[in-house]
Design a protein around this motif. Structure first.
Motif, PDB file in Angstrom:
ATOM      1  N   LYS A   1      -2.597  -4.331  -1.745  1.00  0.00           N
ATOM      2  CA  LYS A   1      -3.425  -3.618  -0.770  1.00  0.00           C
ATOM      3  C   LYS A   1      -3.437  -2.118  -1.080  1.00  0.00           C
ATOM      4  CE  LYS A   1      -5.096  -1.884   3.088  1.00  0.00           C
ATOM      5  NZ  LYS A   1      -4.265  -1.530   4.234  1.00  0.00           N
ATOM      6  N   SER A   2      -4.611  -1.490  -1.043  1.00  0.00           N
ATOM      7  CA  SER A   2      -4.775  -0.042  -1.150  1.00  0.00           C
ATOM      8  C   SER A   2      -4.233   0.475  -2.491  1.00  0.00           C
ATOM      9  CB  SER A   2      -4.107   0.646   0.040  1.00  0.00           C
ATOM     10  OG  SER A   2      -4.453   2.002   0.105  1.00  0.00           O
ATOM     11  N   ASP A   3      -3.175   1.321  -2.493  1.00  0.00           N
ATOM     12  CA  ASP A   3      -2.583   1.747  -3.757  1.00  0.00           C
ATOM     13  C   ASP A   3      -2.103   0.538  -4.547  1.00  0.00           C
ATOM     14  OD1 ASP A   3      -3.034   4.343  -2.988  1.00  0.00           O
ATOM     15  OD2 ASP A   3      -0.927   4.869  -2.694  1.00  0.00           O
ATOM     16  N   GLY A   4      -1.604  -0.477  -3.842  1.00  0.00           N
ATOM     17  CA  GLY A   4      -1.192  -1.711  -4.504  1.00  0.00           C
ATOM     18  C   GLY A   4      -2.376  -2.478  -5.062  1.00  0.00           C
ATOM     19  N   GLY A   5      -3.527  -2.395  -4.392  1.00  0.00           N
ATOM     20  CA  GLY A   5      -4.744  -2.987  -4.923  1.00  0.00           C
ATOM     21  C   GLY A   5      -5.200  -2.254  -6.175  1.00  0.00           C
ATOM     22  N   GLY A   6      -5.071  -0.925  -6.158  1.00  0.00           N
ATOM     23  CA  GLY A   6      -5.389  -0.154  -7.349  1.00  0.00           C
ATOM     24  C   GLY A   6      -4.480  -0.517  -8.503  1.00  0.00           C
ATOM     25  N   PHE A   7      -3.209  -0.794  -8.195  1.00  0.00           N
ATOM     26  CA  PHE A   7      -2.279  -1.174  -9.258  1.00  0.00           C
ATOM     27  C   PHE A   7      -2.603  -2.562  -9.813  1.00  0.00           C
ATOM     28  CE2 PHE A   7       1.965  -2.602 -10.851  1.00  0.00           C
ATOM     29  CZ  PHE A   7       2.012  -1.721 -11.928  1.00  0.00           C
ATOM     30  N   CYS A   8      -3.185  -3.429  -8.982  1.00  0.00           N
ATOM     31  CA  CYS A   8      -3.710  -4.701  -9.513  1.00  0.00           C
ATOM     32  C   CYS A   8      -4.665  -4.423 -10.663  1.00  0.00           C
ATOM     33  CB  CYS A   8      -4.478  -5.470  -8.431  1.00  0.00           C
ATOM     34  SG  CYS A   8      -3.488  -6.236  -7.182  1.00  0.00           S
TER      35      CYS A   8
ATOM     36  N   GLY B   1       0.811  -1.204   0.000  1.00  0.00           N
ATOM     37  CA  GLY B   1       0.000   0.000   0.000  1.00  0.00           C
ATOM     38  C   GLY B   1       0.846   1.255   0.000  1.00  0.00           C
ATOM     39  N   GLY B   2       0.198   2.416  -0.182  1.00  0.00           N
ATOM     40  CA  GLY B   2       0.893   3.690  -0.146  1.00  0.00           C
ATOM     41  C   GLY B   2       1.533   3.924   1.214  1.00  0.00           C
ATOM     42  N   SER B   3       2.755   4.464   1.189  1.00  0.00           N
ATOM     43  CA  SER B   3       3.544   4.716   2.405  1.00  0.00           C
ATOM     44  C   SER B   3       3.956   3.434   3.115  1.00  0.00           C
ATOM     45  CB  SER B   3       2.785   5.623   3.388  1.00  0.00           C
ATOM     46  OG  SER B   3       2.456   6.850   2.778  1.00  0.00           O
ATOM     47  N   ARG B   4       3.746   2.287   2.464  1.00  0.00           N
ATOM     48  CA  ARG B   4       4.230   1.014   2.995  1.00  0.00           C
ATOM     49  C   ARG B   4       5.388   0.537   2.123  1.00  0.00           C
ATOM     50  NH1 ARG B   4       0.095  -1.744   6.024  1.00  0.00           N
ATOM     51  NH2 ARG B   4      -0.978  -0.164   7.293  1.00  0.00           N
ATOM     52  N   THR B   5       5.901  -0.647   2.426  1.00  0.00           N
ATOM     53  CA  THR B   5       7.052  -1.184   1.702  1.00  0.00           C
ATOM     54  C   THR B   5       6.801  -2.638   1.322  1.00  0.00           C
ATOM     55  OG1 THR B   5       8.140  -1.983   3.705  1.00  0.00           O
ATOM     56  CG2 THR B   5       8.612   0.304   3.025  1.00  0.00           C
TER      57      THR B   5
ATOM     58  N   TYR C   1       7.468  -9.551  -4.129  1.00  0.00           N
ATOM     59  CA  TYR C   1       7.019  -8.302  -3.521  1.00  0.00           C
ATOM     60  C   TYR C   1       7.794  -7.129  -4.135  1.00  0.00           C
ATOM     61  CZ  TYR C   1       4.949 -11.272   0.117  1.00  0.00           C
ATOM     62  OH  TYR C   1       4.209 -12.209   0.790  1.00  0.00           O
ATOM     63  N   PRO C   2       7.261  -6.495  -5.180  1.00  0.00           N
ATOM     64  CA  PRO C   2       7.933  -5.329  -5.755  1.00  0.00           C
ATOM     65  C   PRO C   2       7.924  -4.145  -4.783  1.00  0.00           C
ATOM     66  CG  PRO C   2       6.381  -6.313  -7.308  1.00  0.00           C
ATOM     67  CD  PRO C   2       6.085  -6.907  -5.966  1.00  0.00           C
ATOM     68  N   GLN C   3       8.939  -3.300  -4.912  1.00  0.00           N
ATOM     69  CA  GLN C   3       9.038  -2.094  -4.095  1.00  0.00           C
ATOM     70  C   GLN C   3       8.750  -0.874  -4.959  1.00  0.00           C
ATOM     71  OE1 GLN C   3       9.585  -1.412  -0.716  1.00  0.00           O
ATOM     72  NE2 GLN C   3       9.059   0.641  -1.450  1.00  0.00           N
ATOM     73  N   GLY C   4       7.754  -0.081  -4.548  1.00  0.00           N
ATOM     74  CA  GLY C   4       7.385   1.106  -5.307  1.00  0.00           C
ATOM     75  C   GLY C   4       8.328   2.266  -5.067  1.00  0.00           C
ATOM     76  N   ILE C   5       8.503   3.123  -6.085  1.00  0.00           N
ATOM     77  CA  ILE C   5       9.250   4.368  -5.923  1.00  0.00           C
ATOM     78  C   ILE C   5       8.453   5.282  -5.004  1.00  0.00           C
ATOM     79  CG2 ILE C   5      10.101   6.431  -7.095  1.00  0.00           C
ATOM     80  CD1 ILE C   5      11.784   4.031  -7.732  1.00  0.00           C
ATOM     81  N   ASN C   6       9.112   5.819  -3.973  1.00  0.00           N
ATOM     82  CA  ASN C   6       8.434   6.643  -2.974  1.00  0.00           C
ATOM     83  C   ASN C   6       7.253   5.909  -2.356  1.00  0.00           C
ATOM     84  OD1 ASN C   6      10.192   8.848  -3.398  1.00  0.00           O
ATOM     85  ND2 ASN C   6       8.970   9.539  -5.136  1.00  0.00           N
ATOM     86  N   ASP C   7       7.352   4.580  -2.310  1.00  0.00           N
ATOM     87  CA  ASP C   7       6.392   3.713  -1.623  1.00  0.00           C
ATOM     88  C   ASP C   7       4.974   3.808  -2.186  1.00  0.00           C
ATOM     89  OD1 ASP C   7       8.528   3.019  -0.016  1.00  0.00           O
ATOM     90  OD2 ASP C   7       7.983   4.411   1.583  1.00  0.00           O
ATOM     91  N   THR C   8       4.868   4.021  -3.501  1.00  0.00           N
ATOM     92  CA  THR C   8       3.539   4.028  -4.101  1.00  0.00           C
ATOM     93  C   THR C   8       3.629   3.521  -5.538  1.00  0.00           C
ATOM     94  OG1 THR C   8       1.521   5.327  -4.379  1.00  0.00           O
ATOM     95  CG2 THR C   8       3.613   6.421  -4.918  1.00  0.00           C
ATOM     96  N   TRP C   9       2.491   3.617  -6.299  1.00  0.00           N
ATOM     97  CA  TRP C   9       2.398   2.924  -7.574  1.00  0.00           C
ATOM     98  C   TRP C   9       1.761   3.765  -8.664  1.00  0.00           C
ATOM     99  CZ3 TRP C   9       5.424  -1.011  -7.532  1.00  0.00           C
ATOM    100  CH2 TRP C   9       5.639  -1.712  -6.336  1.00  0.00           C
ATOM    101  N   GLN C  10       2.082   3.422  -9.888  1.00  0.00           N
ATOM    102  CA  GLN C  10       1.428   3.980 -11.061  1.00  0.00           C
ATOM    103  C   GLN C  10      -0.086   3.826 -10.920  1.00  0.00           C
ATOM    104  OE1 GLN C  10       2.913   2.127 -14.618  1.00  0.00           O
ATOM    105  NE2 GLN C  10       1.432   3.089 -15.969  1.00  0.00           N
ATOM    106  N   GLY C  11      -0.797   4.866 -11.286  1.00  0.00           N
ATOM    107  CA  GLY C  11      -2.250   4.872 -11.129  1.00  0.00           C
ATOM    108  C   GLY C  11      -2.710   5.789 -10.021  1.00  0.00           C
ATOM    109  N   VAL C  12      -1.801   6.061  -9.065  1.00  0.00           N
ATOM    110  CA  VAL C  12      -2.102   7.019  -8.002  1.00  0.00           C
ATOM    111  C   VAL C  12      -1.896   8.424  -8.573  1.00  0.00           C
ATOM    112  CG1 VAL C  12      -1.375   7.873  -5.732  1.00  0.00           C
ATOM    113  CG2 VAL C  12      -1.458   5.409  -6.191  1.00  0.00           C
ATOM    114  N   PRO C  13      -2.787   9.381  -8.298  1.00  0.00           N
ATOM    115  CA  PRO C  13      -2.650  10.729  -8.850  1.00  0.00           C
ATOM    116  C   PRO C  13      -1.257  11.313  -8.650  1.00  0.00           C
ATOM    117  CG  PRO C  13      -4.761  10.518  -7.765  1.00  0.00           C
ATOM    118  CD  PRO C  13      -4.006   9.246  -7.481  1.00  0.00           C
TER     119      PRO C  13
END
Length: 330
Positions: A160-167, A88-92, A115-127
């Motif tokens: 989960k969360s932002d990661g769920g959105g990236f799904c 999720g966002g702000s998670r790792t 378990y991929p690691q997002g840049i700045n702990d978030t994912w494509q698709g988030v504003p």
């Protein structure tokens, strides 16, 4: 035995039977497919059965990383299922590993988990996020397929969360939606770049490569971060969760009608599809939990003030859903 324990026991029995069936089938077809390039190779240096390793990779001009869990029962000569799990966002990646329990031997001893690691702990698709995480995922998938004996028909996605959105981003991608077999977003953030926000009718852009994509979502009725009722957030629009699920049923050419199945206290499964497509799309709705990965045991989500453990575990349900939805290539 309570109803929820009976449901949990049935999922566990189904998973055990599935692992036996997949192993037997795979054992009869050991590396017959020359495309499974990683079969027969020893584990990469420093990796061990039953352990997790941190791996770096170059993607889109950036040095990035992911964790990979090699299950204790991994056999380099038997094609193995893989799950990608997005934090999720702000998670790792590490916090997602601890949250989803997909490396817990109570639930999984046979599947590789990435378990991929997002840049700045978030994912494509988030504003506001411009990172090419679709390419990052494709690069990881190619690397994993080259290093391990992977069943290309059983590669799955959760988050989960932002990661769920990236799904959902991956499920809607015209290329990777044909590579991943099934998707299971949890408390997903499904942003749409449009305002004003009419959450019940907003158009949900999506270009999947096929019309038989299995998707099982989870959401809490008391989610105050990504509301079940949708609405404006971060200057974009979140659909209501029922609208989001109904749109997936329509994309998969399923009837808008659904069957309601009790799962546990305060929790139901809205299941779409009939006949061979029964359960192709579904929503597990818990009316009383918040922005959580549902678990009966304490975790980083349900121990936050105002939250509480769920009456069911999402993890074995996700594994059961993946078990019954391999990628079918005609």
């Amino acid at each position: 035995m309570t109803f929820s324990k009976t449901i949990a026991r049935s999922w566990q029995c189904m998973l055990a039977l599935w692992v036996m069936q997949v192993t037997l089938v795979a054992a009869r077809t050991i590396i017959r497919d020359s495309a499974i390039s990683g079969c027969g190779q020893t584990l990469p240096t420093g990796q061990q059965h039953g352990n997790t390793a941190n791996v770096t990779i170059e993607s889109d001009g950036l040095t990035r990383s992911y964790l990979v869990f090699v299950p204790p029962h991994y056999n380099p000569y038997i094609p193995t299922s893989v799950i990608f799990s997005y934090h999720g966002g702000s998670r790792t990646a590490q916090s997602q590993l601890q949250l989803d329990q997909l490396t817990n031997p109570e639930f999984n001893t046979a599947l590789i988990v990435v378990y991929p690691q997002g840049i700045n702990d978030t994912w494509q698709g988030v504003p506001g996020i411009t990172t090419n995480d679709v390419q990052f995922t494709a690069d990881i998938l190619a690397e994993v397929e080259s290093r391990y004996c992977i069943d290309p028909h059983r590669v799955f996605v959760t988050g989960k969360s932002d990661g769920g959105g990236f799904c959902n981003v991956l499920a809607c991608d015209p290329t990777l939606s044909a590579r991943f077999a099934a998707f299971a977003p949890v408390s997903g953030a499904y942003y749409v770049d449009t305002l004003p926000c009419n959450a019940t009718t907003v158009n949900l852009p999506c270009s999947p490569a096929r019309h038989d994509i299995p998707l099982l979502a989870f959401h809490g009725g008391n989610d105050t971060t990504i509301s079940y009722n949708g609405g404006e957030r971060k200057d974009e629009c979140l659909p209501t969760i029922p609208h989001f699920i109904e749109e997936w049923a329509a994309r998969d050419l399923l009837s808008p009608d659904n069957t309601t199945i009790p799962i546990a206290n305060n929790t139901v499964l809205y299941r779409y599809g009939a006949g061979l497509e029964t359960g192709l799309v579904g929503l597990v709705y818990d009316a009383v939990i918040g922005h959580d990965w549902p678990s009966t045991a304490p975790n980083a989500d349900n121990q936050v003030a105002g939250h509480h453990p769920a009456s069911f575990n999402a993890t074995p349900i996700i594994l059961g859903f993946f078990a019954t939805h391999p990628l079918i290539v005609l």
